[in-house]
Motif scaffolding. Structure first.
Motif, short mmCIF file in Angstrom:
data_model
loop_
_atom_site.label_atom_id
_atom_site.label_comp_id
_atom_site.label_asym_id
_atom_site.label_seq_id
_atom_site.Cartn_x
_atom_site.Cartn_y
_atom_site.Cartn_z
N MET A 405 14.59 52.45 48.96
CA MET A 405 15.75 53.05 48.30
C MET A 405 16.70 53.56 49.38
SD MET A 405 15.88 56.28 45.66
CE MET A 405 15.04 55.37 44.36
N VAL A 406 17.96 53.20 49.23
CA VAL A 406 19.01 53.71 50.10
C VAL A 406 20.08 54.30 49.18
CG1 VAL A 406 20.75 53.16 51.84
CG2 VAL A 406 18.56 51.97 51.86
N GLY A 407 20.30 55.60 49.31
CA GLY A 407 21.24 56.27 48.42
C GLY A 407 22.62 56.43 48.98
N GLY A 408 22.87 55.88 50.17
CA GLY A 408 24.19 55.98 50.80
C GLY A 408 24.11 55.47 52.22
N ARG A 409 25.25 55.38 52.86
CA ARG A 409 25.29 54.81 54.21
C ARG A 409 24.59 55.69 55.22
NH1 ARG A 409 31.49 53.41 55.22
NH2 ARG A 409 30.65 52.95 57.30
N ASP A 410 24.60 57.00 55.04
CA ASP A 410 23.88 57.90 55.94
C ASP A 410 22.47 58.05 55.42
OD1 ASP A 410 22.99 59.73 57.73
OD2 ASP A 410 24.34 61.35 57.12
N ASN A 411 21.53 57.26 55.96
CA ASN A 411 20.17 57.29 55.40
C ASN A 411 19.25 58.25 56.12
OD1 ASN A 411 19.06 55.71 57.75
ND2 ASN A 411 20.37 54.11 56.88
N GLN A 412 19.71 58.92 57.22
CA GLN A 412 18.86 59.87 57.94
C GLN A 412 19.08 61.28 57.39
OE1 GLN A 412 16.68 58.80 60.51
NE2 GLN A 412 17.25 56.81 59.74
N VAL A 413 18.89 61.44 56.11
CA VAL A 413 19.19 62.72 55.49
C VAL A 413 18.11 63.09 54.48
CG1 VAL A 413 21.68 62.51 55.73
CG2 VAL A 413 20.58 61.56 53.73
N ALA A 414 18.13 64.33 54.11
CA ALA A 414 17.29 64.80 53.01
C ALA A 414 18.12 65.76 52.19
CB ALA A 414 16.04 65.49 53.55
N GLY A 415 17.99 65.67 50.88
CA GLY A 415 18.73 66.56 50.00
C GLY A 415 20.16 66.16 49.75
N ALA A 416 20.58 64.96 50.19
CA ALA A 416 21.95 64.51 49.99
C ALA A 416 22.11 63.87 48.61
CB ALA A 416 22.34 63.51 51.08
N PHE A 417 23.35 63.66 48.22
CA PHE A 417 23.64 63.00 46.94
C PHE A 417 23.12 61.57 47.00
CE2 PHE A 417 26.62 60.54 44.20
CZ PHE A 417 26.27 61.12 43.00
N ASN A 418 22.29 61.23 46.03
CA ASN A 418 21.64 59.92 46.01
C ASN A 418 22.37 59.00 45.02
OD1 ASN A 418 19.94 57.71 45.84
ND2 ASN A 418 18.07 58.93 45.88
#
Length: 729
Positions: A405-418
């Motif tokens: 699952m990739v929820g956006g271009r910035d994939n090195q995140v946690a808690g971001a808008f998916n």
């Protein structure tokens, strides 16, 4: 007469002792006379009065001072003694988390993500690596083993620095010893109580206040700890309660989090990096900025060398070989996936757990890397620099097991808008397979003809609506398969109206589209909103033969230390939605979309691929969802603020992203055929519209004639009402 006595010795009495002479008596020693110093002459006049006054005041101040000091010392001693009696046993202080932790493992059992407050287990001053113990002392309190819990020298130095830097005496540097820092971590013995209405963050801010009263209380508590516990005990509490970034509480959790090893085995470079987190855990966390963390560690290595904990050779080796993250920590894989599992799992074992939970998930880290790399490649090579366009990807099995699952271009995140699970977007032509699935389930054939001609529908309350094809062209009589292959809008609307919108909504809902579906005829063109994971899960139903799918990421949940799981898989294949032969014919139609139609860019490696493109009105959303015999993948592309895409349709960049991802996913996998059946009968398709008086002989003809009779075939150029949007290619 002569003198008879002349010349004779005088007669003397003989000594009884026989001695020839008598011993003279020793005179008594006189005591020295103690002479008094003469009293200084008393000054006269005013100077004498003042002199005597000053001496009196001095004696008075001295008397009050030493007596007051004695009283204060006595009070503090009693205060310290009483506080020491209230301190709990050491074991009760080692794990002070208000929340539990969640450790997530992929389907192979490899850890890939952490959530909550991690606590890797108790470490002590004796069991931890000597390098780590020395790094902590060198960094935080080099006189730790010499003072009594409070360092006046350190406090004076800190006050001096604060004043010199323009702050208040208690603002900024605190001069706290390790013991005082432990007192803060323990919040002076006041535990966190959610019942007070205070958040955990507010509680921690309260514990870190730097008022004069708080500093006095802190000093007393520190002295009480020194009286109750040994130095090693205090250091043990510190090492287990300190927050060290990325949700890690204590050095064991941090060592496991960043290096994948126990705190007992870290080398000098790793120990220095861990100790460097104490000053600013978030800022210096190596998962946030590895270079900054390494620079901080280099400073600590120099301190360890200066204080004799490392010799020159050891220090040079540590500087030349800085600590690096473990593979799992460096990858930071599946941040969006982990957030989705946390949000979809039971709250008391995920977001609000007080236990340490282990969750085994469906994530395949190989596929996750393929999704991230494929997306990155397209944006680096196909999208103009500086574009703010976003994209999301979901890859799953036919039973709904989500593999990436990739929820956006910035994939090195946690808690971001998916964007894969949270963004509700119009689906456009990606919705059309549900229309054809409904018709096929009711007995239609992919080769049945349908008239692609101008159409106008009068919508009560909105007026006439005339859908158009993406190309503004009309192809006349075409087969159902051709209409889907070319993503024609008018045939989709006609079929939806004939089979019944309610039936179309029922089929779409049965396949897992839970969002509100449009009530008007634009339903067939994807005017409704849905999420990428819903749409991808629905397409998985086509691949598995027509049964519904609930996408899932959780395989097993258990508590740390327990062997028996508390719960198992929360999704999978559900009830049948359409007949299997209808599903297999739909797959055949969708294969034509890729092999001959709008999804041609999805082809790779000679594999059988089925899918559907989708572009919404004004190109605000672009989709491609497709599948091979092994995996289903969905791609959405657009702007978060609904800005129209420029020059992008579902058959363009989203399809290319899908191909780049699936090429990587299928590397080394054997060819797997699609579960599809060609139509059993082939009918001749009339190129021109059939005359209205002609009597139909097929189900399709009947449908077409009824549509012509009911809906008409006008060619109005009016635009759809604002609340009813048409779908594109």
């Amino acid at each position: 007469m002569s003198n008879s006595t002349r010349g004779k010795r005088p007669l003397v009495a003989e000594k009884r002792s026989g001695s020839t002479s008598r011993k003279k008596p020793t005179p008594a020693r006189k005591r020295p006379v103690k002479r008094r110093k003469p009293a200084p002459p008393r000054r006269g006049g005013i100077s004498g009065v003042f002199s005597r006054l000053f001496r009196f005041i001095g004696r008075l101040i001295w008397g009050v001072t030493w007596r007051g000091t004695l009283i204060v010392a006595l009070i503090i001693g009693l205060w310290v003694g009483y506080t020491a009696t209230t301190l709990p046993d050491l074991e009760e202080l080692l794990d002070g988390r208000a929340r539990g932790s969640v450790t997530m493992k992929d389907y192979k059992g490899q850890t890939f993500a952490w959530r909550g407050d991690q606590f890797g287990g108790v470490v002590t001053a004796q069991t931890v690596s000597p390098h780590l113990r020395n790094a902590i002392i060198a960094t935080e309190d080099k006189r730790f083993y010499k003072h009594l819990g409070v360092s006046p020298r350190g406090i004076a130095s800190a006050v001096s620095i604060n004043l010199r830097e323009g702050r208040g005496p208690l603002e900024g540097h605190g001069g706290s010893t390790i013991t005082q820092q432990v007192a803060k971590l323990l919040c002076l013995g006041t535990p966190y109580d959610p019942a007070t209405g205070q958040t955990e963050k507010e509680y921690e801010q309260e514990c870190r206040r730097s008022t004069l009263k708080r500093k006095i209380d802190e000093a007393v508590y520190a002295l009480a700890m020194e009286a109750k516990y040994s130095k090693d005990d205090i250091l043990t509490v510190y090492m287990n309660r300190a927050f060290l970034g990325a949700g890690a509480r204590g050095f064991e959790a941090a060592s496991q989090r960043y290096f994948g090893k126990s705190a007992a085995t870290v080398n000098p470079a790793e120990a220095a990096m861990l100790a460097g987190l104490l000053v600013a855990p978030t800022r210096f966390a190596p998962t946030n900025d590895l270079a900054r963390s390494q620079n901080r560690a280099a400073t600590i290595i120099r301190l360890m060398n200066e204080q004799g904990y490392l010799n020159e050779t050891e220090a040079q080796q540590a500087q030349a070989n800085p600590a690096v993250l473990s593979e799992a920590a460096a990858a930071r894989a599946g941040g969006y996936f982990a957030d989705w599992v946390m949000s979809s799992g039971p709250e008391f074992f995920t977001r609000k757990t007080t236990e340490d939970v282990i969750i085994r998930t469906t994530l395949d880290q190989r596929i996750q890397r393929a999704a991230e790399d494929g997306l990155k490649w397209v944006f680096e090579n196909k999208v103009r620099p500086g574009s703010n366009a976003q994209a999301a990807i979901v890859v799953m099995d036919a039973d709904g097991a989500v593999r990436a699952m990739v929820g956006g271009r910035d994939n090195q995140v946690a808690g971001a808008f998916n964007r894969a699970t949270q963004a509700l977007r119009q689906t456009g032509s990606a919705f059309k397979p549900f229309v054809y699935a409904t018709a096929l389930d009711l007995g239609a054939s992919p080769l049945d003809p349908i008239n692609d001609a101008p159409l106008t529908i009068d919508i009560p309350g909105s007026g006439p609506w005339s859908p158009k094809n993406y190309t503004n062209d009309y192809l006349g009589n075409v087969t159902f398969a051709k209409a889907l292959e070319e993503s024609l809008n008018i045939p989709a609307v006609k079929i939806s109206e004939q089979v019944g919108r309610e039936n179309v909504r029922t089929v779409a809902s049965g396949f897992g589209i839970e969002s509100d579906l449009a009530a008007g005829p634009a339903l067939a063109l994807g005017a409704s909103e849905s999420t990428l994971i819903e749409m991808t899960g629905a397409y998985a139903g086509f691949l598995n033969g027509g049964s519904s799918v609930t996408p899932y990421g959780l395989i097993e949940l258990r508590l740390l230390g327990d062997d028996a799981p508390l719960m198992g898989t929360g999704g999978g294949i559900g009830e049948r939605v359409i007949q299997q032969d209808a599903a297999r014919q739909l797959v055949w139609m969708m294969e034509k979309v890729v092999s001959e139609g709008t999804g041609a860019r999805a082809q790779f490696g000679g594999r059988e691929i089925a899918g559907k493109t989708g572009t919404t009105q004004a190109a605000r959303d672009a989709w491609f969802i497709g599948f091979t015999g092994d995996y289903v993948a969905g791609v959405w592309m657009g702007y978060d603020d609904n800005t129209p895409l420029t020059g992008v349709t579902g058959g363009g960049l989203p399809t290319e992203i899908w191909r780049e991802v699936m090429m990587r996913v299928h590397e080394g996998l054997p060819q797997t055929p699609l579960p599809m059946d060609a139509p059993r009968a082939t009918q001749q398709v009339v190129d021109a519209p059939a005359p209205r008086q002609q009597q139909p002989t097929t189900t399709e003809g009947i449908i077409n004639n009824l549509l012509r009779d009911i809906l008409g075939g006008g060619g109005s150029n009016s635009q759809p009402p604002p609340e009813v949007r048409g779908g594109d290619r």
